[in-house]
Structure formats: C-alpha cells, structure tokens
Design an enzyme around this catalytic site. Structure first.
Site, PDB file in Angstrom:
ATOM      1  N   SER A 134       0.846  -1.199   0.000  1.00 39.69           N
ATOM      2  CA  SER A 134       0.000   0.000   0.000  1.00 39.69           C
ATOM      3  C   SER A 134       0.877   1.242   0.000  1.00 39.69           C
ATOM      4  CB  SER A 134      -0.875   0.022   1.246  1.00 39.69           C
ATOM      5  OG  SER A 134      -1.453   1.298   1.418  1.00 39.69           O
ATOM      6  N   SER A 135       0.346   2.349  -0.500  1.00 40.90           N
ATOM      7  CA  SER A 135       1.116   3.602  -0.491  1.00 40.90           C
ATOM      8  C   SER A 135       1.339   4.090   0.940  1.00 40.90           C
ATOM      9  CB  SER A 135       0.364   4.685  -1.275  1.00 40.90           C
ATOM     10  OG  SER A 135      -0.913   4.916  -0.692  1.00 40.90           O
ATOM     11  N   CYS A 136       0.534   3.574   1.889  1.00 41.43           N
ATOM     12  CA  CYS A 136       0.700   4.077   3.259  1.00 41.43           C
ATOM     13  C   CYS A 136       1.885   3.430   3.963  1.00 41.43           C
ATOM     14  CB  CYS A 136      -0.591   3.895   4.053  1.00 41.43           C
ATOM     15  SG  CYS A 136      -0.877   2.247   4.616  1.00 41.43           S
ATOM     16  N   TYR A 166      -0.095  -1.893  10.769  1.00 45.72           N
ATOM     17  CA  TYR A 166      -0.476  -2.429   9.448  1.00 45.72           C
ATOM     18  C   TYR A 166       0.696  -2.297   8.483  1.00 45.72           C
ATOM     19  CZ  TYR A 166      -3.000  -1.980   4.895  1.00 45.72           C
ATOM     20  OH  TYR A 166      -3.437  -2.081   3.590  1.00 45.72           O
ATOM     21  N   LYS A 183       2.783  -5.237   6.472  1.00 48.50           N
ATOM     22  CA  LYS A 183       2.840  -5.271   5.016  1.00 48.50           C
ATOM     23  C   LYS A 183       4.281  -5.237   4.512  1.00 48.50           C
ATOM     24  CE  LYS A 183      -1.396  -5.403   3.463  1.00 48.50           C
ATOM     25  NZ  LYS A 183      -1.814  -6.254   2.331  1.00 48.50           N
ATOM     26  N   HIS A 214     -12.737   3.684   4.670  1.00 49.73           N
ATOM     27  CA  HIS A 214     -11.832   4.686   4.116  1.00 49.73           C
ATOM     28  C   HIS A 214     -12.616   5.949   3.778  1.00 49.73           C
ATOM     29  CE1 HIS A 214      -9.217   1.082   3.335  1.00 49.73           C
ATOM     30  NE2 HIS A 214      -8.336   1.938   3.819  1.00 49.73           N
TER      31      HIS A 214
END
Ligand code: NDP
Ligand code: F7E
Length: 325
Positions: free
Chosen positions: A108-110, A137, A141, A180
């Site tokens: 994910s970009s986060c 999280y 990841k 979200h």
C-alpha cells in the site's frame, strides 16, 4: 497465466478481490478457486497448508488482509498487525511449498515514510519514519514484501509486490467509522441527504492529499502485472494524480446531491499529509488507468444505492397518526 490455469483469489469477497474476480471472468479465466473466510481462515497455518496441498493451485492473487480506514487502523493496531502477519506468512509460504508458479502480494502507499519526497518512488520504502496511525499495518505489510523478496532470492519463488494507492469502487465498505475516506463520506453525505441534516462533518483539516484509483482499474493492473512483471522490485500502482480531502468532500457532496454545509472534526487524525506515488515504473510497462475520479465516484454511488444504502428513514407520523405523504 493460461485461461485454464487454477487461480486462487484470496479475499475474493472484498473490494479488490471481487473486482479481480470480475476481471478474470471477463478475461475468460474459467478455473478460479475461491474460499471465503468461513471456509478457509487464512490465519490458520495448518488449514492453509492442507488447502494448497489439496487444490493444486497454479497462481495466487493475495487480496485477503485485515484492512480499514485511518480510524480503524489507529484503534485496532493489534488486530491489523497480527492478522496481516498471519495471513501473508501462511499464504506465501504454503504457496511456495506447493509449487505455485506466481504470487501477487499487495502492499500500500501508506507503507512509505510520512515525510518522504513526493511523488514517492519505490526506492523511498524504509527511508524514514512511518505514519503512526497505521504503523502496525504498515510494518506487517513491509514484512510481507520482504518475505516475497527473500523467497525469490533463496528459493527462486516468483512472488511480485504491488503498492496500490488508496482504492475505491463497487464492493467497498460504507461503515461511517471504520471505512476509508470515499465510502465513509459517501455514506455520511447520503444519510444527511435522506435525513435533511443541515451539515456533514469532515474528519481532520481536509488539507491532506490522497491518490485514488478506481478498483476495476486496480484489478486490471493486477492481471497486467501477473502477465508481464517478474521482478523482485516493488511497483507503485495508481493514477499518478491526487486531490485534497476538502476538494474530494465537495466533489462527493455534488455526486450525492447533498446541499448542506461542511463542518470539521479536528479531533480526527489527518494521517499522511500526502502520499502521491511516482507511477513511471508501471506506466513504462504500457498500463494506464481508464476511470477518472468523478466517473468513478458516480459509479460507486450508483453501486452503493443498489447494494449498500441503509433503508430510507420512515416519514414522521402526522397528527392524525398516519404516515406523512
Ligand atoms: N482499500 C484500499 O484503499 C487499499 C487496499 N490495499 C490492499 O488491497 C488488499 C485488499 O484490500 P480490500 O479489498 O480493500 O480489503 P477488504 O477488507 O475489502 O477485503 C479483504 C478480504 O480479505 C478477507 N479476509 C480477511 N481476513 C481473512 C482471513 N483471516 N481469512 C480469510 N479471508 C480473510 C476478507 O474476507 P471477509 O469478506 O470474509 O471479511 C475480505 O474478503 C489488501 O491487501 C489491502 O492491504 C492496498 C491499498 C489500498
Ligand atoms: C488506504 C491506505 O491508507 C489508509 O490511510 P488513509 O489514506 O489516511 O485512510 P483514510 O482513507 O481513512 O483517510 C484519508 C484522509 O481522509 C480524511 N477523512 C475525512 N473524512 C473522512 C471519513 O469520513 N472517513 C475516513 N476514513 N477518512 C476521512 C482522513 O482524516 C484522512 O486525512 C490506511 O488506513 C490503509 O488502509 C491503507 O492501506
């Protein structure tokens, strides 16, 4: 992937998983292996090993995970790190042991540092402190990405890792608290319209910027990568443009057709100030998104109305005790 390959779409009922199934069916792939959490709990290592031993899977798209918006991530970090470490470790390891030919893992970009240079290149991963609201999280990841890369180097396992931007579309989750931004706002603007509420509350300052990719474009990119990408390097997947949350809210207000005011709840977290990704590595492979944000929001609201909208509030009773017209 051949049309008759056995393809396991883990998480096939979710936002991304269900879009991937739609795209595979549309592409004529006719041997999809689908298991809901009730049939196969991916946190259960023995069950996952037994599944892969039994089912002779050729390809795996791992779209199963514990996922949620900024508030869910902030509140339930223990669930997020535990479930995601278990799911990904079990599936990646069992797939390799069973001789699966290729696996796609979704980051994910986060996962990128909170203050890395924008737009974010893939090389920015692990170069700075993470955003605290989704650190559990993100750490899970990043471990999944590292496992894929280590299995490729040690065992020659063809695992690839994509880094999606924020995603939205049909099949999303519209719970106002745990979801979200896009589904959460759609739900709140819709409810306010139905109840004729005077205003809708926006979380945070509205100044953070987010990059949103329509989920059917994400699914198309997943198949594109399964066909054409075999590198250990992670690859960003997004439209390459972003929008301020405040502007997004005004756009969603228009899409829903709500005419009330916007207020702010500054007690809610902003999260990353921005996480626009550099998608030149992806675009160099020839892939492009097809659905722009306004079109995607219209399609998503249409799906919400058909599938996820709560029942309209009952009209207030009149003085004669009958329902108002
Ligand atoms: N949504 C987004 O904006 C983004 C998502 N991603 C990534 O994309 C992937 C998919 O996310 P998304 O589709 O949004 O998530 P969803 O929550 O919509 O779907 C997740 C799926 O995983 C399944 N699942 C969760 N836990 C288990 C378990 N223990 N055993 C079996 N299945 C399980 C869920 O099953 P059930 O339906 O039964 O709960 C669900 O089908 C994730 O890896 C996520 O990190 C990356 C960037 C952005
Ligand atoms: C997708 C990716 O990135 C996720 O992080 P995020 O992008 O910060 O998630 P978000 O979509 O929940 O918030 C985006 C922004 O929007 C603002 N905001 C306004 N109003 C609402 C609102 O009503 N709901 C929500 N959720 N946010 C709102 C909110 O305050 C924030 O500034 C990870 O959780 C993780 O899931 C991950 O992988």
């Amino acid at each position: 992937m051949e049309r008759n390959s056995r393809i396991f779409v883990a998480g096939h009922r979710g936002l991304v998983g269900s879009a991937i199934v739609r795209r595979l069916v549309e592409g004529g792939y006719d041997d999809l292996v689908l298991r809901g959490r009730d049939e196969l709990d991916l946190t259960d290592q023995a069950a996952v090993r037994a599944f892969f031993d039994r089912e002779k899977i050729d390809y795996v798209i791992l779209a199963a995970a514990k996922v949620g918006g900024i508030l869910a991530n902030e509140r339930f970090g223990g669930d997020f790190i535990r479930d995601n470490l278990l799911i990904q470790t079990n599936v990646i390891d069992a797939a390799w042991r069973a001789g699966v030919r290729k696996l796609l893992f979704l980051g994910s970009s986060c996962l990128y540092p909170k203050f890395a240079e924008q737009p974010l290149k893939e090389e920015a991963l692990l170069t700075g402190a993470l955003e605290p609201t989704n650190k559990p999280y993100a750490i899970a990841k990043i471990a999944g990405i590292t496992q894929c890369q280590a299995y490729r180097r040690q065992y020659g396992f063809n695992a690839i890792c994509a880094m999606p931007s924020n995603l939205y579309g049909p099949g999303d989750h519209f719970d106002p608290e745990g979801s979200h931004a896009i589904p959460g706002m759609i739900r709140r603007f819709h409810d306010a319209k139905m109840e004729q509420a005077p205003s809708v509350t926006l979380w945070g300052t509205g100044t953070p910027r987010r990059e949103f990719l329509y989920v059917d474009d994400m699914a198309d990119a997943c198949l594109h990568l399964m066909e054409r990408y075999d590198s250990e390097d992670i690859i960003n997947v997004g439209p390459g443009e972003d929008i301020a949350i405040g502007d997004l809210a005004r756009l969603i207000r228009r899409v829903v057709g709500y005419e009330g005011a916007l207020t702010q709840d500054l007690s809610k977290p902003d999260g990353h100030p921005r996480k626009l990704m550099d998608v030149s590595r992806l675009f160099a492979t020839g892939w492009r998104p097809k659905v722009g944000l306004e079109e995607g929001l219209n399609r998503t609201y249409g799906w919400f109305l058909e599938n996820a909208a709560p029942p309209a509030p009952r009209p207030a009773a009149t003085t004669t005790g009958e329902a108002a017209e």
